[in-house]
Design an enzyme around this catalytic site. Structure first.
Site, PDB file in Angstrom:
ATOM      1  CG  HIS A 186      -2.308   0.569   0.906  1.00 36.75           C
ATOM      2  ND1 HIS A 186      -2.772   1.737   1.457  1.00 36.75           N
ATOM      3  CD2 HIS A 186      -3.293   0.130   0.098  1.00 36.75           C
ATOM      4  CE1 HIS A 186      -3.983   1.988   1.010  1.00 36.75           C
ATOM      5  NE2 HIS A 186      -4.332   1.027   0.174  1.00 36.75           N
ATOM      6  CG  HIS A 286      -6.607  -0.799  -7.759  1.00 33.49           C
ATOM      7  ND1 HIS A 286      -7.349   0.352  -7.557  1.00 33.49           N
ATOM      8  CD2 HIS A 286      -6.199  -1.191  -6.530  1.00 33.49           C
ATOM      9  CE1 HIS A 286      -7.381   0.642  -6.279  1.00 33.49           C
ATOM     10  NE2 HIS A 286      -6.689  -0.282  -5.626  1.00 33.49           N
TER      11      HIS A 286
END
Length: 382
Positions: A186, A286
């Site tokens: 992340h 994504h």
């Protein structure tokens, strides 16, 4: 036929839906949003639709993409590219419905009839991952993804690195060697920490490590890649093929992850997939978003030979107040079986949006990502 009207629906958990309507009553749907910046993207959508599209024939999608992208001297970035992405999805939806064909048929026809998906476990600050992993494997998923760590110090302790390795180890022990487990950093790690973490995780066979560093430090990815044989994945905060090109040229990325609601929609993400294939890199879009974004991803996955796996948001930790199936008229379009989902083959994007559900849920967006701080009070990456 011309575009005559539009409507925007901000809905929980953190999504924005766009409806475009034509003079013959055809409706196209898109999801233009930056999570946590829905107000801003909505304003950009209104500008683009009203300045460029109303009164226009919706069918020349490629030309509209060029006008919307190049019509402004200042272009790109998360807000404008996400506004363009949702509009592009809706235009493709209209085009497919006009010709009575799924978008993937208009893009050349499918190379597959289903796509492997993965399921999230563990949450933002990952915990309970072993039990959650077993539960999802029992539900039929063959691939999982988890966050690597909570917030990190710039140079963190050996104990933190070991905890990340132990977290993956217990998942690997729980699910065995036949289930793939992606690990998402992340962008929370500095370059120095990412180097330590990728080495520590490698013995437990991650499927890939995602966004080891924040995108502004992507020039360090070759250095990080040298420390591991694990595939490197990145791209959710890249918005154009030119953002991916230097990473691919440097051999720094094995899996590209453009977001169909951020990186210019179907038109641009198909180009990104083709570019990645030139470098023998895989595609894994994504998509921690809603059903229109997911359907758009699957249309591109259908025609991309290098598509690897698809993210989807069912039961993801962001979706406490609503979920991916809550706004579709026929949830069976996203039935998961043996870890796969079928490519939607209805006209356009192949998903029927429940507009009544959108209207009932529509309210001012109030989701913002948390702001995390380190032990000394400085702001940490979320």
């Amino acid at each position: 036929m011309e575009l005559v009207d539009y409507e925007l629906y901000p809905v929980p958990p953190r999504w924005l839906f766009l409806k475009l309507e034509t003079s013959d009553g055809t409706v196209g749907w898109g999801e233009p949003v930056v999570e946590g910046r829905a107000h801003t993207v909505r304003a950009a959508v209104v500008e683009l639709v009203e300045d460029y599209l109303l009164g226009e024939d919706p069918l020349p999608v490629a030309d509209h993409w060029e006008r919307l992208y190049r019509g402004g001297f200042y272009r790109g970035g998360p807000v404008l590219s996400s506004a363009l992405a949702g509009i592009d999805q809706a235009l493709w939806d209209i085009r497919g419905k006009h010709f009575g064909a799924a978008v993937h048929e208009l893009l050349g026809g499918p190379v597959r009839d289903r796509v492997r998906v993965y399921q999230w476990v563990g949450g933002d600050r990952p915990e309970g991952v072993a039990d959650a992993a077993r539960e999802q494997v029992d539900a039929g998923f063959t691939a999982l993804k988890m966050n690597a760590t909570p917030e990190l110090e710039r140079i963190d302790s050996p104990a933190t690195v070991q905890a990340a390795a132990d977290r993956l180890r217990v998942v690997r022990d729980a699910v065995g060697p036949h289930v793939d487990v992606g690990v998402d950093f992340h962008g929370r790690a500095t370059v120095a920490m990412a180097e330590q973490l990728v080495e520590a995780l490698e013995p437990h066979d991650p499927f890939f490590v995602e966004e080891p560093v924040a995108p502004e430090h992507a020039d360090a990815l070759p250095r990080i890649a040298e420390r591991t044989s694990t595939p490197i994945a990145t791209g959710e905060r890249c918005y154009h093929r030119t953002d991916f090109r230097p990473l691919l040229e440097a051999g720094a990325v094995d899996v590209v992850q453009p977001d169909l609601s951020h990186a210019g929609g179907i038109t641009e993400c198909k180009r990104i997939a083709d570019l990645a294939a030139t470098y023998d890199a895989s595609l894994a879009p994504h998509c921690p978003l809603g059903p229109v974004a997911l359907a758009s991803c699957l249309q591109v996955d259908a025609v991309a030979p290098n598509a690897l796996i698809q993210e989807q948001s069912l039961d993801i930790h962001y979706n406490g107040s609503a979920d991916v199936l809550d706004y579709v008229a026929d949830p069976s379009v996203f039935d998961y079986e043996d870890g796969f989902v079928q490519i939607p083959d209805g006209p356009g994007l192949g998903v029927a949006v429940d507009e009544d559900a959108l209207a009932a849920a529509s309210r001012e967006p109030d989701w913002h990502n948390p702001v995390w701080r380190r032990a000394d009070g400085s702001v940490a990456e979320w």
